[in-house]
Design a protein around this motif. Structure first.
Motif, PDB file in Angstrom:
ATOM      1  N   VAL A  40       0.882  -1.164   0.000  1.00  0.00           N
ATOM      2  CA  VAL A  40       0.000   0.000   0.000  1.00  0.00           C
ATOM      3  C   VAL A  40       0.920   1.213   0.000  1.00  0.00           C
ATOM      4  CG1 VAL A  40      -1.728   1.303   1.309  1.00  0.00           C
ATOM      5  CG2 VAL A  40      -1.834  -1.203   1.234  1.00  0.00           C
ATOM      6  N   GLU A  41       0.841   1.991  -1.062  1.00  0.00           N
ATOM      7  CA  GLU A  41       1.717   3.162  -1.130  1.00  0.00           C
ATOM      8  C   GLU A  41       1.283   4.186  -0.091  1.00  0.00           C
ATOM      9  OE1 GLU A  41       2.781   4.727  -4.922  1.00  0.00           O
ATOM     10  OE2 GLU A  41       3.012   2.724  -5.781  1.00  0.00           O
ATOM     11  N   PRO A  53       5.594  11.144   4.935  1.00  0.00           N
ATOM     12  CA  PRO A  53       4.494  10.168   5.028  1.00  0.00           C
ATOM     13  C   PRO A  53       3.458  10.649   6.039  1.00  0.00           C
ATOM     14  CG  PRO A  53       6.633   9.093   5.297  1.00  0.00           C
ATOM     15  CD  PRO A  53       6.871  10.566   5.316  1.00  0.00           C
ATOM     16  N   ALA A  54       2.193  10.568   5.674  1.00  0.00           N
ATOM     17  CA  ALA A  54       1.115  10.995   6.568  1.00  0.00           C
ATOM     18  C   ALA A  54       1.117  10.178   7.853  1.00  0.00           C
ATOM     19  CB  ALA A  54      -0.222  10.888   5.856  1.00  0.00           C
ATOM     20  N   ALA A  55       1.577   8.931   7.783  1.00  0.00           N
ATOM     21  CA  ALA A  55       1.621   8.074   8.968  1.00  0.00           C
ATOM     22  C   ALA A  55       2.537   8.652  10.050  1.00  0.00           C
ATOM     23  CB  ALA A  55       2.071   6.669   8.590  1.00  0.00           C
ATOM     24  N   CYS A  66      -5.187  -0.643   4.261  1.00  0.00           N
ATOM     25  CA  CYS A  66      -4.543  -1.926   4.574  1.00  0.00           C
ATOM     26  C   CYS A  66      -5.583  -2.984   4.925  1.00  0.00           C
ATOM     27  CB  CYS A  66      -3.538  -1.758   5.712  1.00  0.00           C
ATOM     28  SG  CYS A  66      -2.052  -0.847   5.249  1.00  0.00           S
ATOM     29  N   GLN A  67      -6.605  -2.619   5.679  1.00  0.00           N
ATOM     30  CA  GLN A  67      -7.661  -3.572   6.033  1.00  0.00           C
ATOM     31  C   GLN A  67      -8.420  -4.029   4.797  1.00  0.00           C
ATOM     32  OE1 GLN A  67      -8.094  -5.167   8.764  1.00  0.00           O
ATOM     33  NE2 GLN A  67      -6.542  -4.021   9.867  1.00  0.00           N
ATOM     34  N   GLU A  68      -8.721  -3.113   3.897  1.00  0.00           N
ATOM     35  CA  GLU A  68      -9.403  -3.471   2.651  1.00  0.00           C
ATOM     36  C   GLU A  68      -8.534  -4.409   1.820  1.00  0.00           C
ATOM     37  OE1 GLU A  68     -10.818  -1.452  -1.542  1.00  0.00           O
ATOM     38  OE2 GLU A  68     -10.733  -0.185   0.240  1.00  0.00           O
ATOM     39  N   ALA A  69      -7.245  -4.115   1.744  1.00  0.00           N
ATOM     40  CA  ALA A  69      -6.319  -4.969   0.992  1.00  0.00           C
ATOM     41  C   ALA A  69      -6.240  -6.361   1.619  1.00  0.00           C
ATOM     42  CB  ALA A  69      -4.935  -4.326   0.945  1.00  0.00           C
ATOM     43  N   ARG A  70      -6.235  -6.446   2.934  1.00  0.00           N
ATOM     44  CA  ARG A  70      -6.165  -7.737   3.619  1.00  0.00           C
ATOM     45  C   ARG A  70      -7.383  -8.598   3.269  1.00  0.00           C
ATOM     46  NH1 ARG A  70      -3.826  -6.131   6.891  1.00  0.00           N
ATOM     47  NH2 ARG A  70      -2.245  -6.774   7.961  1.00  0.00           N
ATOM     48  N   THR A  91       3.174  -0.965   4.049  1.00  0.00           N
ATOM     49  CA  THR A  91       3.144   0.376   3.485  1.00  0.00           C
ATOM     50  C   THR A  91       4.575   0.754   3.132  1.00  0.00           C
ATOM     51  OG1 THR A  91       3.305   1.390   5.678  1.00  0.00           O
ATOM     52  CG2 THR A  91       1.096   1.117   4.760  1.00  0.00           C
ATOM     53  N   ALA A  92       4.711   1.449   2.028  1.00  0.00           N
ATOM     54  CA  ALA A  92       6.024   1.900   1.573  1.00  0.00           C
ATOM     55  C   ALA A  92       5.821   3.119   0.684  1.00  0.00           C
ATOM     56  CB  ALA A  92       6.755   0.805   0.810  1.00  0.00           C
TER      57      ALA A  92
END
Length: 149
Positions: A40-41, A53-55, A66-70, A91-92
């Motif tokens: 997830v970019e 990064p917003a994180a 990430c939850q949707e991707a999982r 995430t990267a």
């Protein structure tokens, strides 16, 4: 015989084509472990001339993606009858960086990845992740050619 196969997916509609190739390899190497990776970019925020990064400001900023991707990744594995030893949503800053970093930290014999055909300006500006990781990983690479975006 491969011992550790990494399936890299972008979770687009043609993901099953790439998963089928990984299944084919795993059927030929029954003792091989399968790891699955989706990058997830990171959401980037601009402050003047800098991007961060917003994180860094709020840890859960990319959690929903990430939850949707999982969830989608679990569906892909079930549809293709793949049993992964390890499923990773990372995430990267870019897909390329996330894949290379993962391969550096794990002993991977084979990376299975899709490559969308790109032409014209799109090919020049964005390139293909599969092409960009080739010089930086030590494992074999199986590239599944996919339709144009």
């Amino acid at each position: 015989m491969y011992q550790h196969v990494l399936l890299v997916t972008d979770l687009r509609d043609d993901t099953d084509l790439v998963a089928a190739k990984a299944k084919w390899i795993l059927d030929a190497s029954p003792s091989a472990e399968l790891s699955v990776l989706h990058i997830v970019e990171e959401t980037m925020l601009g402050f003047g001339y800098e991007l961060i990064p917003a994180a860094a400001l709020h840890e859960s900023i990319d959690d929903e993606r990430c939850q949707e991707a999982r969830s989608r990744l679990a569906q892909v594995l079930a549809r293709n009858d793949l049993h992964a030893h390890s499923v990773n949503i990372k995430t990267a800053i870019s897909g390329r960086k996330g894949i290379v970093d993962y391969c550096d930290k794990h002993t991977i014999d084979l990376v299975v990845i899709g490559r969308h055909k790109r032409t014209g300006l799109n090919a020049w500006l964005t390139g293909a992740t599969a092409d960009s990781i080739l010089p930086d990983i030590d494992s074999d690479l199986l590239v599944v050619q996919l339709a144009a975006e």
